[in-house]
Every structure is written in structure tokens, then in C-alpha cells.
Scaffold this active site. Structure first.
Site, PDB file in Angstrom:
ATOM      1  N   ASP A 155     -32.042 -50.128  17.057  1.00 45.39           N
ATOM      2  CA  ASP A 155     -33.439 -49.712  17.151  1.00 45.39           C
ATOM      3  C   ASP A 155     -34.183 -50.361  15.983  1.00 45.39           C
ATOM      4  O   ASP A 155     -33.917 -50.039  14.819  1.00 45.39           O
ATOM      5  CB  ASP A 155     -33.493 -48.174  17.077  1.00 45.39           C
ATOM      6  N   LYS A 169     -45.624 -50.718  13.982  1.00 46.79           N
ATOM      7  CA  LYS A 169     -45.794 -50.685  12.534  1.00 46.79           C
ATOM      8  C   LYS A 169     -46.083 -52.073  11.964  1.00 46.79           C
ATOM      9  O   LYS A 169     -47.046 -52.249  11.225  1.00 46.79           O
ATOM     10  CB  LYS A 169     -44.540 -50.102  11.878  1.00 46.79           C
ATOM     11  N   TRP A 200     -34.286 -40.262  13.877  1.00 40.76           N
ATOM     12  CA  TRP A 200     -35.626 -40.054  14.452  1.00 40.76           C
ATOM     13  C   TRP A 200     -35.495 -39.028  15.579  1.00 40.76           C
ATOM     14  O   TRP A 200     -34.638 -39.183  16.450  1.00 40.76           O
ATOM     15  CB  TRP A 200     -36.140 -41.394  14.969  1.00 40.76           C
TER      16      TRP A 200
HETATM   17  N1  PLA Z   1     -37.593 -45.789  16.581  1.00 39.39           N
HETATM   18  C1  PLA Z   1     -37.771 -45.226  15.383  1.00 39.39           C
HETATM   19  C2  PLA Z   1     -36.622 -45.131  14.458  1.00 39.39           C
HETATM   20  C3  PLA Z   1     -39.036 -44.739  15.019  1.00 39.39           C
HETATM   21  O1  PLA Z   1     -39.191 -44.186  13.826  1.00 39.39           O
HETATM   22  C4  PLA Z   1     -40.108 -44.842  15.927  1.00 39.39           C
HETATM   23  C5  PLA Z   1     -41.467 -44.300  15.582  1.00 39.39           C
HETATM   24  C6  PLA Z   1     -39.859 -45.460  17.155  1.00 39.39           C
HETATM   25  C7  PLA Z   1     -38.581 -45.919  17.450  1.00 39.39           C
HETATM   26  C8  PLA Z   1     -40.877 -45.633  18.226  1.00 39.39           C
HETATM   27  O2  PLA Z   1     -42.069 -46.104  17.915  1.00 39.39           O
HETATM   28  P1  PLA Z   1     -43.048 -46.738  18.990  1.00 39.39           P
HETATM   29  O3  PLA Z   1     -42.648 -46.229  20.338  1.00 39.39           O
HETATM   30  O4  PLA Z   1     -44.382 -46.304  18.605  1.00 39.39           O
HETATM   31  O5  PLA Z   1     -42.826 -48.207  18.887  1.00 39.39           O
HETATM   32  N2  PLA Z   1     -41.527 -43.202  14.700  1.00 39.39           N
HETATM   33  C9  PLA Z   1     -42.796 -42.652  14.187  1.00 39.39           C
HETATM   34  C10 PLA Z   1     -43.719 -42.196  15.290  1.00 39.39           C
HETATM   35  C11 PLA Z   1     -43.533 -43.700  13.386  1.00 39.39           C
HETATM   36  C12 PLA Z   1     -43.128 -41.308  16.339  1.00 39.39           C
HETATM   37  O6  PLA Z   1     -42.445 -40.334  16.027  1.00 39.39           O
HETATM   38  O7  PLA Z   1     -43.362 -41.640  17.514  1.00 39.39           O
HETATM   39  C13 PLA Z   1     -42.437 -41.493  13.252  1.00 39.39           C
HETATM   40  O8  PLA Z   1     -43.350 -40.935  12.629  1.00 39.39           O
HETATM   41  O9  PLA Z   1     -41.230 -41.197  13.106  1.00 39.39           O
END
Ligand code: PLA
Length: 429
Positions: A231, A267, A149
Site C-alpha cells: 500500500d 497526498k 490504517w
Molecule cells: N492507505 C493508507 C495507509 C492511508 O493512510 C490512506 C489514507 C489510504 C490508503 C487511502 O487514501 P486515498 O484513498 O485517499 O488515496 N489515509 C488518510 C485518510 C490520509 C483516510 O483515512 O482516508 C488518513 O487520515 O489516515
């Protein structure tokens, strides 16, 4: 007496005039570009947010009901929460990921703080580690998978630990986990390094280690004295089953080692904008005076939070307590969760079938083999750019598709566009 005139400044130039523009965020920036696109029929497969089969945001019925009850309850007020959040939420959240019969919890070895969703939990957790984890007098190195991510790469230096190091994760040919390379890289990490692991539904690859591979990872983590930081942003979204998706975390917790966990309810409860999540620090089994150590850890988590945002928002925590703490609501939530995971699975099957039926060059079986919110298609950055400019279909430049962005009525359109991109844009590695 004439009023003294203030001489106008020579030229009105702001002290901020020289601030360089930061690059747009690869995920949330994409969403802004999508919203600005006025083309009818545009499709967003970027940010990982669940959508109904009508392409609409989804408020879980159980969440809506709990919110109505909260609004009607005369005891609801808007006082500050404690720095580390709502105590009932802390307990229920830790139980959700660790299990109700968790030895570490029973022994008082788990310190949980409410956090600003998963991102906030990671940020507070890494800052805490930067302050208190020392090996040979130095702050730890933090390892993240490649790929991962994108925000992991921002959080680690912002918490003061310099750029994250990486461990190999994906086998690009099979689309599965390259366990041999992963274990080799973890074995080379200095003792005391922090290893960020995706508990389930790895983002962006949709490839998770098998139960046997998790055991191998645990063995290396123990032998090398590494600190796992799980995570957990997708519990319930990988398999549709909350317990199955927590198996990796529970395996490590049962080993009695130190570890850190972040959780997000964005989510699995659809509470994206409520920013509700949790951070747990688990102390190793056998820690002497564990109550004293746990109290100190909690005090230091609070010392990280207080100057940053003082205390967390209350609404999301109250919703989560209403869902997790009531057996009927909990049962209903599990069904809704399985329904969301099921719809994502249906979209995987439908997209693969449409790509195959179109005779799209390539093997698309990874779309159905991967799990969680995303599919890592193998489309190149050029093909992704082409899909956006020609077809107004938005996905991250690494070829990741948020499967929940697809609907029964858009799958064919996306499959046709993907075929066009694959056939007409030469892939450059
Ligand atoms: N960790 C991972 C692996 C994630 O994919 C995301 C969210 C988070 C943490 C954090 O989410 P939150 O702070 O909203 O709880 N990833 C998303 C959104 C869904 C983003 O980038 O913020 C994504 O599209 O990858």
C-alpha cells in the site's frame, strides 16, 4: 365515475426504519465532528491532509498550472475513460513506483489499472485476489499489521475474504518496528497468504523497516510463498524523495516475485478529492506466456471494476499525466514535494522542542524519529478525549497526530494542551 380512492397505508413505516446506525468512521467521522465544533481556535490533527503553515489546504502550483492548461485545451472533453483508465496514466504511475528501468515492466509483467485513489486500488486488488488466488482450493488469508490504517480492516471483509488476520508490527516501548515479532508472525502465515505492507511512512506509527529489515521481510515472504500487497499512499512524504520512498517496493520487484501494489496521488499531488490512484499486479519473473497471462489479468481487473463503478474519473488522471509526463513539471513537483515533507519535518522538530521546553513528562524523541505524515504519540484514548473536550484539539483515538495539521503559530498551544493531558489524565492501558 368516482375515482377509486387508494386506501392510506395503516401507518407510514419505511422498510428502512429498522436499519441500525453504523459507527462513525474513526478518521473521516472525526473530521465531521471537528467541522461541527464552533469553538474558535479549534485544531484538527485528525485526517492526514497537508496544510500550509497558515493551516490552509494546499493546491500544488504545478497542479494548478496543469489544470489551467487542461481547461484551455480545446481537445479536452468529458468522454468516458476506458474501464481501466487512461493508458498514459497507467504507464507513468507504474514507472513512478517501480522506476523507469524496471525489469518487470520491460518484460511486460506489470498490469496497471487506474483506480479510485489508494482505497479504490486496495478494494479492487483484494477483490481480484479473492477471486483468483487459491491455495489448497481456498481463498487466501489477508494479514495486516497491528496497528494499521483503520480502513484496511473494512476493505478485506468487504472484498469477501472475512476478517483480516494481523501480524505484530510496532515495538510500543521504542516506537520502532518490532522486526522479530513481525518475522515470526509472517513465518506462521499459511503459504499463499496476502501480506499487506505499507511501502513507506507507515500509518499510523511513522515507523518503517530499515533497508536491512526489508531484506529480512523479503526472505520470509519468499521462503513462505506469501503474496506481498504494498500500500503506497505516501510516496515522497517519508523522505521527501520519490525514489528513496519506493526502495522497499523496488527491492521486492527486483526479486522477481508475484506482488500487488496500490498507489495514491492524494497526498503527494494533493489530489485528495480527485480520487486518483493506481493498482498494479506484478507477475513473477519466468512466467511462461506472460503476455497472455497479463492480458487475462487485465481483463479480470476490468471485470471487477465494470459492475462496481464502470470506469474511473478523468480529471485527476489527466493532471497526474501532465505532472509525471513532462520533465519540467516533474522537476517542479519534486521540489514542491520536498517542501511539503520539509514542513512536516519542521513541525516535528518544533513540537518536540515545545514539549521538552514545557517539561512534559515522557520521552518525546519518537516525534522526530518517526517519518511521514503522522506521529504516533503514545497518548491514550482518554488523553485524546480530554484534548478534544477541554482543548478542542482533534486527533484519532489511537493517539495519532497528523503533523501537517500543526502550524508555527499553533505548535505551542498543542504542546501546552498535551502537557495538561499527560499530567492530568492518568493513562490506562
Ligand atoms: N492507505 C493508507 C495507509 C492511508 O493512510 C490512506 C489514507 C489510504 C490508503 C487511502 O487514501 P486515498 O484513498 O485517499 O488515496 N489515509 C488518510 C485518510 C490520509 C483516510 O483515512 O482516508 C488518513 O487520515 O489516515
Amino acid at each position: 365515475m368516482a375515482a377509486t380512492m387508494t386506501a392510506p397505508a395503516k401507518a407510514a413505516t419505511s422498510v428502512f426504519a429498522g436499519v441500525p446506525e453504523a459507527p462513525p468512521d474513526p478518521i473521516l467521522g472525526l473530521n465531521s465532528a471537528f467541522l461541527a465544533d464552533e469553538t474558535p481556535g479549534k485544531i484538527s490533527l485528525g485526517v492526514g491532509a497537508f496544510r500550509t503553515d497558515e493551516g490552509k489546504p494546499y493546491v500544488l502550483p504545478v497542479v494548478k498550472r496543469v489544470e489551467q492548461q487542461l481547461a484551455a485545451d480545446p481537445a479536452t472533453n468529458h468522454e468516458y475513460l476506458p474501464i481501466d483508465g487512461l493508458p498514459a496514466f497507467q504507464k507513468l504511475s507504474a514507472e513512478l513506483i517501480l522506476g523507469k528501468d524496471c525489469t518487470a515492466m520491460n518484460e511486460g509483467r506489470v498490469v496497471t489499472s487506474q483506480a479510485l485513489s489508494g482505497t479504490g486500488a486496495l478494494r479492487v486488488g483484494i477483490t481480484f485476489l479473492a477471486r483468483f488466488l487459491r491455495t489448497s482450493g481456498s481463498p487466501p488469508a489477508v494479514y495486516i499489521p497491528t496497528p494499521t490504517w483503520s480502513n484496511h480492516r473494512n476493505i478485506v471483509p468487504d472484498a469477501g475474504l472475512g476478517d483480516a488476520r494481523t501480524y505484530r508490527y510496532l515495538d510500543a516501548t521504542s516506537g520502532g518496528v518490532d522486526i522479530t515479532s513481525m518475522l515470526a508472525d509472517l513465518s506462521d502465515a499459511p503459504k499463499g497468504s496476502v501480506i499487506v505492507l505499507h511501502g513507506c511512512a507507515h500509518n499510523p506509527t511513522g515507523a518503517d523497516p530499515s533497508p536491512a529489515q526489508w531484506k529480512e521481510i523479503l526472505t520470509v515472504v519468499r521462503e513462505r510463498g506469501l503474496l506481498p500487497f504494498f500500500d503506497n499512499a505516501y510516496q515522497g512524504f517519508a523522505s521527501g524523495d520519490l525514489d528513496a520512498d519506493a526502495a522497499s517496493v523496488r527491492l521486492f520487484a527486483d526479486a522477481g516475485i508475484d506482488m500487488v501494489l496500490s498507489q495514491s496521488f492524494a497526498k503527494n499531488m494533493g489530489l485528495y478529492g480527485q480520487r486518483i490512484g493506481a493498482l498494479s499486479v506484478v507477475l513473477a519473473a519466468g512466467t511462461p506466456d506472460v503476455a497472455v497471462a497479463a492480458k487475462a489479468v487485465r481483463s479480470q481487473l476490468k471485470a471487477v471494476v465494470r459492475p462496481m463503478y464502470s470506469s474511473p474519473p478523468a480529471h485527476g488522471a489527466r493532471i497526474a499525466v501532465g505532472v509525471l509526463g513532462d520533465s519540467a513539471n516533474y522537476a517542479e513537483w519534486k521540489k514542491e514535494l520536498a517542501g511539503m515533507a520539509g514542513r512536516i519535518g519542521d513541525m516535528r522538530t518544533a513540537l518536540k522542542a515545545a514539549l521538552d521546553a514545557n517539561g512534559t513528562p515522557g520521552d518525546w524523541s519518537r516525534i522526530v524519529n518517526q517519518i511521514g505524515m503522522f506521529s504516533y504519540t503514545g497518548l491514550s484514548a482518554q488523553q485524546v478525549a480530554y484534548l478534544r473536550t477541554k482543548h478542542h484539539i482533534y486527533m484519532t483515538s489511537n493517539g495519532r497526530i497528523s503533523m501537517a495539521g500543526l502550524t508555527t503559530s499553533t505548535v505551542q498551544q498543542v504542546a501546552d494542551a498535551m502537557k495538561d493531558a499527560v499530567e492530568n489524565v492518568v493513562k490506562q492501558e
